[in-house]
Scaffold this motif. Sequence first.
Motif, short mmCIF file in Angstrom:
data_model
loop_
_atom_site.label_atom_id
_atom_site.label_comp_id
_atom_site.label_asym_id
_atom_site.label_seq_id
_atom_site.Cartn_x
_atom_site.Cartn_y
_atom_site.Cartn_z
N ASN A 133 0.84 -1.19 0.00
CA ASN A 133 0.00 0.00 0.00
C ASN A 133 0.89 1.25 0.00
OD1 ASN A 133 -1.44 2.29 1.60
ND2 ASN A 133 -3.11 0.96 0.96
N THR A 134 0.71 2.11 -1.00
CA THR A 134 1.60 3.26 -1.20
C THR A 134 1.47 4.28 -0.07
OG1 THR A 134 1.33 2.98 -3.58
CG2 THR A 134 2.31 5.04 -2.84
N THR A 135 0.24 4.59 0.31
CA THR A 135 0.02 5.61 1.35
C THR A 135 0.59 5.19 2.68
OG1 THR A 135 -2.01 6.33 0.24
CG2 THR A 135 -1.70 7.02 2.52
N LEU A 139 3.67 6.97 4.74
CA LEU A 139 3.51 7.43 6.12
C LEU A 139 4.51 6.76 7.05
CD1 LEU A 139 -0.40 7.52 6.49
CD2 LEU A 139 1.15 9.45 6.17
N ALA A 156 -0.31 13.12 7.11
CA ALA A 156 -1.52 12.43 6.64
C ALA A 156 -2.49 13.35 5.89
CB ALA A 156 -2.22 11.76 7.82
N VAL A 159 -1.13 14.16 2.25
CA VAL A 159 -1.22 13.08 1.25
C VAL A 159 -2.64 12.53 1.16
CG1 VAL A 159 1.20 12.48 1.58
CG2 VAL A 159 -0.53 11.29 2.93
N LYS A 160 -3.56 13.15 1.90
CA LYS A 160 -4.98 12.75 1.90
C LYS A 160 -5.15 11.28 2.26
CE LYS A 160 -6.55 16.35 -1.26
NZ LYS A 160 -7.24 16.70 -2.50
N SER A 161 -4.49 10.91 3.35
CA SER A 161 -4.57 9.53 3.84
C SER A 161 -5.93 9.26 4.47
CB SER A 161 -3.47 9.30 4.88
OG SER A 161 -3.66 8.08 5.55
N ASP A 165 -5.83 4.13 7.21
CA ASP A 165 -4.42 4.00 6.84
C ASP A 165 -3.52 4.74 7.83
OD1 ASP A 165 -5.26 2.57 4.69
OD2 ASP A 165 -4.98 4.16 3.21
N THR A 166 -3.99 5.92 8.28
CA THR A 166 -3.22 6.69 9.27
C THR A 166 -3.12 5.92 10.58
OG1 THR A 166 -4.07 8.75 8.29
CG2 THR A 166 -3.04 8.90 10.46
#
Length: 347
Positions: A133-135, A139, A156, A159-161, A165-166
């Motif tokens: 997963n890139t995001t 992070l 976060a 990058v519009k996480s 994901d955060t």
Amino acid sequence: MTTENKQNQEKPRKNPNSNTKWTWIGGVVFTFLIALSGYLLALLPGFAYVGQLACAIIIAIIYRQIFGYPKNLKSGITFSSKKLLRVAIILYGLRLNINIVLNDGLGLLIRDAVVIIFAILLMIWLAKVFKANTTISLLLGVGTGVCGAAAIAAVAPIVKSKDEDTAISVGIIALMGTIFSIIYTIIRPILPISNIDYGIWSGISLHELAHVALAAAPAGEDALAMALLAKLGRVFLLIPLCFILIYVIKLKKNGSSKPDTKIAFPWFLIGFIIFSILGTYVFGSVIPVSDEFMNGVYTLSTWLLTAAMVGLGLSVSLKDLRTKAMKPLIAMVITSIALSILAYFIV
């Protein structure tokens, strides 16, 4: 007018904002209750190494799996995970003494910059290799290179996480940082370096401020001071890093065919900078401030950050955790080991 219409008119209308207000308050209180549970759990033997933040996230994730997401409290939980998170980051700026970094840590700043660039680029490359997963990988790269959960929380929004994901990234960084700090304390006696160099090594390679303190404290006060100074340099570099990320993302979006090229400016970073300046040059010199007051603000920022992370943790599904987090976790373990080796040789 019929009798039924008269009765309908006479009935008092419910204020829709009343329910909204109480669900909002309930959601915020709920995140703080789980934050309190995390604090109490961290007091138990063994869990102190994990820390309040990680314990609270673990409890929040477990709650979500057993009882589900409390949708009726969503507005308050979202407020904690979004707004309180930004307030916590702003207050976190008081921990950064710019004067100390610029006067005593300029040499360390170069090594800090090398560490940050290395961690982020290696994580991005490994993410491509493992098809992770890139995001989450980005992070984790930022959290590993800079200052753990605080850095992840700051990056976060840029990058519009997704909240999930955060939260996954924060949970992983807290866990791995704890493991690595314990390993550092175990191998310290057999390392052929001085206590001061050990402190610098801890400061430029470990994930969280708490992890640095945990690992460096056994080496003595001088080692701890150098470790924290090295770590402060990494926190200082979070500011230019965020602006670089904004610039890079804008370039990528402008070069793509996607119509949405807007990136919300992270205004809380300005607050972070202002509070860093206040803590460095105003509080204590221009405006007399007691140590008790500053410690109170530090404690408040920790509780706000913990409540915010609880809000994020409640959005985590273990099914998604298994599918999304395993590859970034492996990449992060490799990055953390490589970073420790690199940092050891550049001390």
